[in-house]
Design a protein around this motif. Structure first.
Motif, PDB file in Angstrom:
ATOM      1  N   ASP A  51      -3.649  13.576  -5.019  1.00 33.96           N
ATOM      2  CA  ASP A  51      -3.248  12.733  -3.901  1.00 33.96           C
ATOM      3  C   ASP A  51      -3.652  11.312  -4.248  1.00 33.96           C
ATOM      4  O   ASP A  51      -4.842  10.996  -4.311  1.00 33.96           O
ATOM      5  N   ALA A  52      -2.675  10.469  -4.494  1.00 34.04           N
ATOM      6  CA  ALA A  52      -2.950   9.121  -4.974  1.00 34.04           C
ATOM      7  C   ALA A  52      -2.748   8.098  -3.861  1.00 34.04           C
ATOM      8  O   ALA A  52      -1.831   8.218  -3.052  1.00 34.04           O
ATOM      9  N   GLU A  53      -3.622   7.114  -3.815  1.00 36.87           N
ATOM     10  CA  GLU A  53      -3.467   5.935  -2.975  1.00 36.87           C
ATOM     11  C   GLU A  53      -3.399   4.750  -3.923  1.00 36.87           C
ATOM     12  O   GLU A  53      -4.201   4.640  -4.848  1.00 36.87           O
ATOM     13  N   PHE A  54      -2.468   3.852  -3.674  1.00 37.34           N
ATOM     14  CA  PHE A  54      -2.200   2.771  -4.615  1.00 37.34           C
ATOM     15  C   PHE A  54      -1.924   1.499  -3.832  1.00 37.34           C
ATOM     16  O   PHE A  54      -1.172   1.518  -2.865  1.00 37.34           O
ATOM     17  N   TRP A  55      -2.558   0.380  -4.221  1.00 31.36           N
ATOM     18  CA  TRP A  55      -2.239  -0.901  -3.606  1.00 31.36           C
ATOM     19  C   TRP A  55      -2.107  -1.975  -4.666  1.00 31.36           C
ATOM     20  O   TRP A  55      -2.710  -1.882  -5.731  1.00 31.36           O
TER      21      TRP A  55
ATOM     22  N   TYR B  24       0.848  -1.183   0.000  1.00 26.39           N
ATOM     23  CA  TYR B  24       0.000   0.000   0.000  1.00 26.39           C
ATOM     24  C   TYR B  24       0.888   1.237   0.000  1.00 26.39           C
ATOM     25  O   TYR B  24       1.837   1.324   0.785  1.00 26.39           O
ATOM     26  N   TYR B  25       0.593   2.170  -0.886  1.00 30.01           N
ATOM     27  CA  TYR B  25       1.348   3.424  -0.985  1.00 30.01           C
ATOM     28  C   TYR B  25       0.364   4.581  -1.004  1.00 30.01           C
ATOM     29  O   TYR B  25      -0.719   4.480  -1.570  1.00 30.01           O
ATOM     30  N   LYS B  26       0.783   5.692  -0.429  1.00 28.97           N
ATOM     31  CA  LYS B  26       0.025   6.933  -0.521  1.00 28.97           C
ATOM     32  C   LYS B  26       1.035   8.033  -0.811  1.00 28.97           C
ATOM     33  O   LYS B  26       2.022   8.176  -0.080  1.00 28.97           O
TER      34      LYS B  26
ATOM     35  N   ASP C 278     -12.138   9.043  -9.481  1.00 34.31           N
ATOM     36  CA  ASP C 278     -11.218   7.949  -9.174  1.00 34.31           C
ATOM     37  C   ASP C 278     -10.381   7.656 -10.415  1.00 34.31           C
ATOM     38  O   ASP C 278     -10.913   7.575 -11.522  1.00 34.31           O
TER      39      ASP C 278
ATOM     40  N   GLY D 111      -7.586   8.302  -6.468  1.00 35.01           N
ATOM     41  CA  GLY D 111      -6.986   9.621  -6.423  1.00 35.01           C
ATOM     42  C   GLY D 111      -8.062  10.668  -6.255  1.00 35.01           C
ATOM     43  O   GLY D 111      -9.180  10.507  -6.732  1.00 35.01           O
TER      44      GLY D 111
ATOM     45  N   ALA E  95      -5.938   1.900  -7.759  1.00 36.18           N
ATOM     46  CA  ALA E  95      -5.489   3.242  -7.364  1.00 36.18           C
ATOM     47  C   ALA E  95      -6.713   4.112  -7.181  1.00 36.18           C
ATOM     48  O   ALA E  95      -7.702   3.997  -7.901  1.00 36.18           O
TER      49      ALA E  95
END
Length: 125
Positions: free
Chosen positions: A21-25, A8-10, A68, A61, A59
């Motif tokens: 602002d991205a969230e990625f898993w 998991y990355y933010k 999204d 965002g 992802a």
């Protein structure tokens, strides 16, 4: 050897006139080979070569439009080395460059990562 993993990355992505602002898993399946060099009956050092397949990615965002953003994550190679003694092991692993493409945002990112892995063997001879 196969070691499934969840990551998991933010992180913020920005370019002129654009901020996200991205969230990625991802769910990955690194598969590879390991070679052991025995120092004693209980202690060994090892080296790994792996290919990490991306099985699933997602992802999210948020920008001003609250849309999204989808993602396409590439697979990549990794290498590592470590030491094992009894049931415990310690490994340093480096994942080489991988591409990440957010297709609605038209952002292409290359990134790599390093891991320090502490292991415990549940089932042993």
């Amino acid at each position: 050897m196969a070691e499934p993993s969840f990551q998991y990355y933010k992180f913020p992505l920005a370019s002129p006139g654009y901020a996200l602002d991205a969230e990625f898993w991802t769910i990955e399946l690194p598969v590879g080979i390991r070679h052991h060099f025995y120092l004693t009956d209980q202690t060994k050092i090892f080296v790994n070569v792996l290919y990490a397949w991306t099985l699933k990615e997602q992802a999210m965002g948020k920008q001003d439009d609250n849309v999204d953003y989808g993602v396409i994550a590439g697979s990549n190679f990794a290498g590592g080395a470590g030491v094992a003694s009894g049931r415990f092991s310690l490994e340093a692993r480096y994942y080489f460059n991988r591409s990440l493409f957010l297709y609605r945002a038209r952002v292409d990112v290359d990134y790599s990562k390093a891991s320090l892995i502490l292991g415990y063997k549940l089932f042993s001879k």
